[in-house]
Design an enzyme around this catalytic site. Structure first.
Site, PDB file in Angstrom:
ATOM      1  N   ARG A  50       0.832  -1.217   0.000  1.00 53.69           N
ATOM      2  CA  ARG A  50       0.000   0.000   0.000  1.00 53.69           C
ATOM      3  C   ARG A  50       0.859   1.256   0.000  1.00 53.69           C
ATOM      4  O   ARG A  50       0.398   2.329  -0.364  1.00 53.69           O
ATOM      5  CB  ARG A  50      -0.966   0.007   1.202  1.00 53.69           C
ATOM      6  CG  ARG A  50      -1.813   1.270   1.293  1.00 53.69           C
ATOM      7  CD  ARG A  50      -3.059   1.145   2.179  1.00 53.69           C
ATOM      8  NE  ARG A  50      -2.851   0.340   3.351  1.00 53.69           N
ATOM      9  CZ  ARG A  50      -2.219   0.734   4.473  1.00 53.69           C
ATOM     10  NH1 ARG A  50      -1.755   1.966   4.562  1.00 53.69           N
ATOM     11  NH2 ARG A  50      -2.066  -0.090   5.481  1.00 53.69           N
ATOM     12  N   TYR A 103     -17.458  17.534 -14.809  1.00 53.26           N
ATOM     13  CA  TYR A 103     -17.720  16.134 -14.467  1.00 53.26           C
ATOM     14  C   TYR A 103     -18.616  16.043 -13.228  1.00 53.26           C
ATOM     15  O   TYR A 103     -18.243  16.508 -12.155  1.00 53.26           O
ATOM     16  CB  TYR A 103     -16.399  15.398 -14.246  1.00 53.26           C
ATOM     17  CG  TYR A 103     -16.599  13.929 -14.022  1.00 53.26           C
ATOM     18  CD1 TYR A 103     -17.188  13.144 -15.005  1.00 53.26           C
ATOM     19  CD2 TYR A 103     -16.238  13.322 -12.831  1.00 53.26           C
ATOM     20  CE1 TYR A 103     -17.397  11.788 -14.797  1.00 53.26           C
ATOM     21  CE2 TYR A 103     -16.446  11.972 -12.620  1.00 53.26           C
ATOM     22  CZ  TYR A 103     -17.030  11.213 -13.608  1.00 53.26           C
ATOM     23  OH  TYR A 103     -17.248   9.879 -13.405  1.00 53.26           O
ATOM     24  N   ASP A 171      -8.209  19.661 -13.607  1.00 49.15           N
ATOM     25  CA  ASP A 171      -8.541  18.311 -14.078  1.00 49.15           C
ATOM     26  C   ASP A 171      -8.198  18.248 -15.568  1.00 49.15           C
ATOM     27  O   ASP A 171      -8.844  18.889 -16.402  1.00 49.15           O
ATOM     28  CB  ASP A 171     -10.031  18.047 -13.826  1.00 49.15           C
ATOM     29  CG  ASP A 171     -10.456  16.628 -14.216  1.00 49.15           C
ATOM     30  OD1 ASP A 171      -9.854  16.064 -15.148  1.00 49.15           O
ATOM     31  OD2 ASP A 171     -11.406  16.110 -13.603  1.00 49.15           O
ATOM     32  N   LYS A 196      -9.433   7.320 -19.255  1.00 47.66           N
ATOM     33  CA  LYS A 196      -9.910   7.800 -20.551  1.00 47.66           C
ATOM     34  C   LYS A 196      -8.787   7.698 -21.588  1.00 47.66           C
ATOM     35  O   LYS A 196      -8.281   6.623 -21.814  1.00 47.66           O
ATOM     36  CB  LYS A 196     -10.447   9.225 -20.388  1.00 47.66           C
ATOM     37  CG  LYS A 196     -11.311   9.434 -19.118  1.00 47.66           C
ATOM     38  CD  LYS A 196     -12.628   8.716 -19.172  1.00 47.66           C
ATOM     39  CE  LYS A 196     -13.377   8.666 -17.847  1.00 47.66           C
ATOM     40  NZ  LYS A 196     -13.701   9.922 -17.213  1.00 47.66           N
TER      41      LYS A 196
HETATM   42  C1  LIG Z   1     -14.079  10.249 -15.849  1.00 48.91           C
HETATM   43  C2  LIG Z   1     -13.681  11.535 -15.256  1.00 48.91           C
HETATM   44  C3  LIG Z   1     -13.294  11.611 -13.918  1.00 48.91           C
HETATM   45  C4  LIG Z   1     -13.344  10.414 -12.991  1.00 48.91           C
HETATM   46  O1  LIG Z   1     -12.418   9.442 -13.339  1.00 48.91           O
HETATM   47  P1  LIG Z   1     -12.587   7.880 -12.947  1.00 48.91           P
HETATM   48  O2  LIG Z   1     -11.340   7.267 -13.465  1.00 48.91           O
HETATM   49  O3  LIG Z   1     -13.843   7.407 -13.597  1.00 48.91           O
HETATM   50  O4  LIG Z   1     -12.695   7.823 -11.456  1.00 48.91           O
HETATM   51  C5  LIG Z   1     -12.892  12.845 -13.425  1.00 48.91           C
HETATM   52  N1  LIG Z   1     -12.878  13.933 -14.199  1.00 48.91           N
HETATM   53  C6  LIG Z   1     -13.253  13.911 -15.483  1.00 48.91           C
HETATM   54  C7  LIG Z   1     -13.211  15.163 -16.292  1.00 48.91           C
HETATM   55  C8  LIG Z   1     -13.670  12.708 -16.052  1.00 48.91           C
HETATM   56  O5  LIG Z   1     -14.050  12.692 -17.330  1.00 48.91           O
END
Ligand SMILES: *Cc1c(COP(=O)(O)O)cnc(C)c1O
Length: 367
Positions: A50, A103, A171, A196
């Site tokens: 961890r 998001y 982000d 993504k």
């Molecule tokens: C998908 C997404 C997240 C969350 O990510 P996960 O890997 O699904 O936890 C956060 N911010 C944006 C802009 C996203 O598209």
């Protein structure tokens, strides 16, 4: 480090390992919960799964290299990266700005989990970020905004935050470091879902935080140790494998997005086409200043929900799926998740199919 190289060269180099004769060119993952300790009780780098892992370190140095950061910290999901960062930065009585148009689960975490702890949550759309940041302690911005694809002027927002001494977190999920590097525009930390475009095959969930402020990054790593939102070594290894080809995929996705956006703009069934790369897009000017590539997402409004479903049904190539950045071109009707958009609003995520095939398929499916 490798600043003079292009992005694909950097991603290939970053996903590789130092040359050691007889060792594999791409080292295998290290799945370990416990490591041998020494009798002198000096702590080795790795002692417990961890706390650290050699495969994480390889992934983290690749992510730091791509984001132009001193270090990166990998998490088990994008949300784990975002929520861990917010927990490190916020104390009761502070004010946090989150995207009103971004998001949705980030907004939900802020209102459901942070507001009850005495943190004031302010929601602002892309255009209102700078005004909302004027009296905030922490600002979480998203650009391009998922799913509207509006763009936040990150340089301007960073100077507002710097003037007030607040922390700017960006982000970078939608753009990826191939599209923009928020740290070079003045952000203090980057958070992202690598689920993504960076992993890019719709088969992995992970996230990361990147930055160059040792105080903040130490806090983030400490939070990961104590809260335990880690990713598995095998996932880290798969993500490294994906990073080497990410430059190729992102380039094709951007090419497809531009072609599809242009086609949709001229199509009678499509309204409200948004793509930061379109010269007519309201965000184009700011996007061109701060982005290197405009990304693989295109937003469009069709007549209603039925029109979005018909598009998918008539198409041979489009898949109906949420998430984005994968190799298949996908369609997500965002109103189904509660996003504040019209029922016919669809977010298209470009895959890596041949551009002509994709154009012909979507044009025919639109009717
Ligand atoms: C998908 C997404 C997240 C969350 O990510 P996960 O890997 O699904 O936890 C956060 N911010 C944006 C802009 C996203 O598209």
């Amino acid at each position: 480090m490798d600043g003079h190289y292009g992005d694909s060269t950097r991603s290939v180099k970053a996903s590789g390992a130092p040359a050691v004769a007889g060792e594999p060119v791409t080292p295998p993952p290290v799945p370990a919960a416990a490591y041998h300790l020494s009798v002198d009780e000096a702590a080795p780098i790795d002692f417990y799964g961890r706390a650290s892992n050699p495969t994480w370190r390889r992934l983290e140095s690749a992510l730091a290299e791509l984001e132009g950061a001193t270090s990166a910290c990998a998490f088990g999901s994008g949300m784990a990266a975002i929520t861990s960062t917010l927990r490190v930065l916020l104390r009761p009585g502070m004010k946090l700005v989150v995207p009103a148009d971004g998001y949705y689960q980030t907004r939900r975490y802020a209102t459901e989990s942070l507001a009850p702890l005495g943190i004031t949550i302010v929601e602002a759309v892309a255009d209102g970020m700078c005004a909302a940041a004027a009296d905030a302690d922490v600002v979480l911005a998203e650009s391009p905004v998922n799913p509207t694809l509006d763009v936040v002027d990150l340089h301007r927002l960073a100077s507002v935050c710097r003037g007030r001494g607040s922390v700017l977190v960006v982000d970078n999920t939608a753009a990826t470091p191939f599209g923009q590097r928020p740290l070079s525009l003045g952000a203090d930390l980057v958070v992202a879902s690598a689920t993504k475009g960076l992993s890019g095959h719709s088969d992995l969930v992970l996230g990361y935080v990147a930055g160059s402020r040792p105080d903040l990054m130490a806090g983030v790593e400490r939070e990961r140790l104590l809260a335990g939102a880690i990713l598995g070594p095998f996932e880290a290894w798969l993500a490294l494998r994906s990073l080497g080809t990410a430059g190729l995929r992102v380039d094709r996705q951007c090419q497809n997005a531009m072609a599809v956006a242009l086609m949709l703009r001229g199509h009678p069934a499509a309204r409200g086409v948004r793509y930061p790369g379109l010269p007519q897009d309201p965000a184009h000017e700011v996007a061109t200043i701060q982005m290197k590539r405009y990304g693989g997402l295109v937003a469009v409004e069709l007549a209603d929900a039925a029109a979005v479903h018909a598009l998918v049904e008539r198409s041979d190539l489009l898949v109906a799926a949420t998430s984005f950045g994968g190799i298949h071109t996908s369609v997500d009707r965002r109103a189904r998740w509660g996003d504040p958009v019209s029922p016919g609003f669809a977010r298209l995520s470009m895959g890596i199919e041949d551009t002509d095939d994709l154009l012909a398929d979507i044009e025919e499916a639109l009717g």
